[in-house]
Design an enzyme around this catalytic site. Sequence first.
Site, short mmCIF file in Angstrom:
data_model
loop_
_atom_site.label_atom_id
_atom_site.label_comp_id
_atom_site.label_asym_id
_atom_site.label_seq_id
_atom_site.Cartn_x
_atom_site.Cartn_y
_atom_site.Cartn_z
N GLU A 1 0.82 -1.21 0.00
CA GLU A 1 0.00 0.00 0.00
C GLU A 1 0.86 1.27 0.00
OE1 GLU A 1 -3.62 -1.94 2.64
OE2 GLU A 1 -2.07 -0.76 3.64
N PRO A 2 1.64 1.49 -1.03
CA PRO A 2 2.47 2.70 -1.04
C PRO A 2 1.62 3.94 -1.28
CG PRO A 2 2.64 1.58 -3.15
CD PRO A 2 1.78 0.71 -2.26
N GLY A 3 1.84 4.97 -0.50
CA GLY A 3 1.17 6.25 -0.74
C GLY A 3 2.24 7.27 -1.12
N ARG A 4 3.05 7.61 -0.09
CA ARG A 4 4.11 8.60 -0.28
C ARG A 4 5.03 8.26 -1.45
NH1 ARG A 4 6.18 11.20 4.36
NH2 ARG A 4 5.40 9.42 5.52
N ARG B 1 4.14 19.20 7.94
CA ARG B 1 5.05 18.09 8.25
C ARG B 1 6.32 18.57 9.00
NH1 ARG B 1 7.34 15.12 5.38
NH2 ARG B 1 6.98 13.20 6.55
N TYR C 1 6.61 16.72 12.41
CA TYR C 1 7.57 15.61 12.48
C TYR C 1 9.02 16.07 12.39
CZ TYR C 1 3.31 13.51 10.48
OH TYR C 1 2.02 13.16 10.18
N CYS D 1 0.48 32.69 12.57
CA CYS D 1 0.80 33.37 13.81
C CYS D 1 1.43 32.45 14.84
CB CYS D 1 -0.45 34.03 14.36
SG CYS D 1 -0.95 35.34 13.28
N GLU D 2 2.49 31.79 14.46
CA GLU D 2 3.29 31.12 15.47
C GLU D 2 4.68 30.84 14.95
OE1 GLU D 2 0.32 27.75 15.92
OE2 GLU D 2 2.24 26.72 16.16
#
Length: 463
Positions: free
Chosen positions: A320-323, A360, A364, A391-392
């Site tokens: 099930e590859p996504g990326r 991301r 991460y 705003c951070e």
Amino acid sequence: MSRSAHPAGPRHADVLTEGHYSAPPADLNALDPKVWSHTVSRTGDGVVSVGGLEVTALAEEFGTPAYFVDETDFRERARAWRTAFGHDADVFYAGKAFLSRAVVRWLHEEGLNLDVCSGGELATALSAGMPADRIAFHGNNKSEDEIRTAIETGVGRIVLDSFQEIVRVAHIAQSLGKRQRVQIRVTVGVEAHTHEFIATAHEDQKFGIALADGQAAEAVRRALALDALDLVGIHSHIGSQIFDMAGFEVAARRVVALLAAVRDEHGVELPEIDLGGGLGIAYTSDDDPREPHEIAKALSEIVTRECEAAKLRTPRISVEPGRAIVGPTAFTLYEVGTIKPLDGLRTYVSVDGGMSDNIRTALYDAEYSVALVSRTSDAEPMLVRVVGKHCESGDIVVKDAFLPADLAPGDLIAVPATGAYCRSMASNYNHALRPPVVAVKDGAARVIVRRETEEDLLRLDVG
Ligand code: LLP
């Protein structure tokens, strides 16, 4: 990434220990084919083009920020996975990485199946014509409505994630007078070498049923006892953005051991084994991903070997590859706004998007590359942090990178390898309008997901 000082880099010791930056690349204008999609190159005038179209023209037509997906590259990667696994295996694209109706049609045309994990993804897949029997339905907390819709529409398999769900799915299937094909998701207990939030095979997390202590064997026992369930296999997904095949090997070995135990106990040889997704891609030149054919060979060898040893018929493998399919096929195009040099530290380059189109980095600590794409430059490299307009201070797109020192407001910069988990995890934080996804192929560009508008935001606000 390695850490090496650069003459123009930080001078404070604390920054040096914090930093992730490498030495600047030899040529800031070069585009490393590892991180850029296949049809990306610089034209004679120095502007970057994709699918034969210059980014300056694309920005004019579609605005920034925007994601540009290289359709030719997407199809090539999908086909490479399909071909690598051949006719004895199935490739399910993981829709969570990025899903739209155009993508569903590309996948269908290239012969891939689809893995969905919500009613929304299922609706998108069905509305674009993906045959239901080529869809797998995942999730650790599927609602009764989602399960009912999945069974009614005839999805090929539901991946059961808990003891409660075994009963829930059986009950709903029975009430609909149907027998549902299912797999059981197990946690094999390996530590995948990836960020904690995207590792899923250790036992102390929410997914699956543990192989250890006989839980998975008990789940098989219960599923086999229910007439409304047609248990066809065992599923394992160990995590995401993984380069080391060792974790997959251990997973395959442990899943095959369960198949052997099931055969010994019930006299049933389950015909399918799904080893999930999770293969890593290159976000920077330091990453070295495996090719689909190497992955297919490694996985099928280990499953075949283990099955022979256990005297089992080799089950049909699926992945099930996504990326690994969509990630490298897109980049995000931004316009440079405010540039703020902080003496002795680095230069903050603000763009017109940020954590709302790429969470991301904040979530991460992900690393990305970046390049000036509207022109070339011979200026010295400058250490930058590319930040958004939210705003951070955690609103960082690229933590440490080099861009030419003559960078100016109005320049276009692009962040490659943003096809996976960027638009699909985009938010409206600060009422940002989520960017469009534009597919580019053979000199033509078309919007496949349009830009959000203020009217879209106000339409939801019914108070
Ligand atoms: N199969 C299952 C059951 C999954 O849970 C996932 C991803 C995949 C396949 C696809 O994994 P891939 O080949 O794309 O790595 N948002 C995180 C990634 C979360 C992945 C969740 N599950 C990120 O941005 O890195």
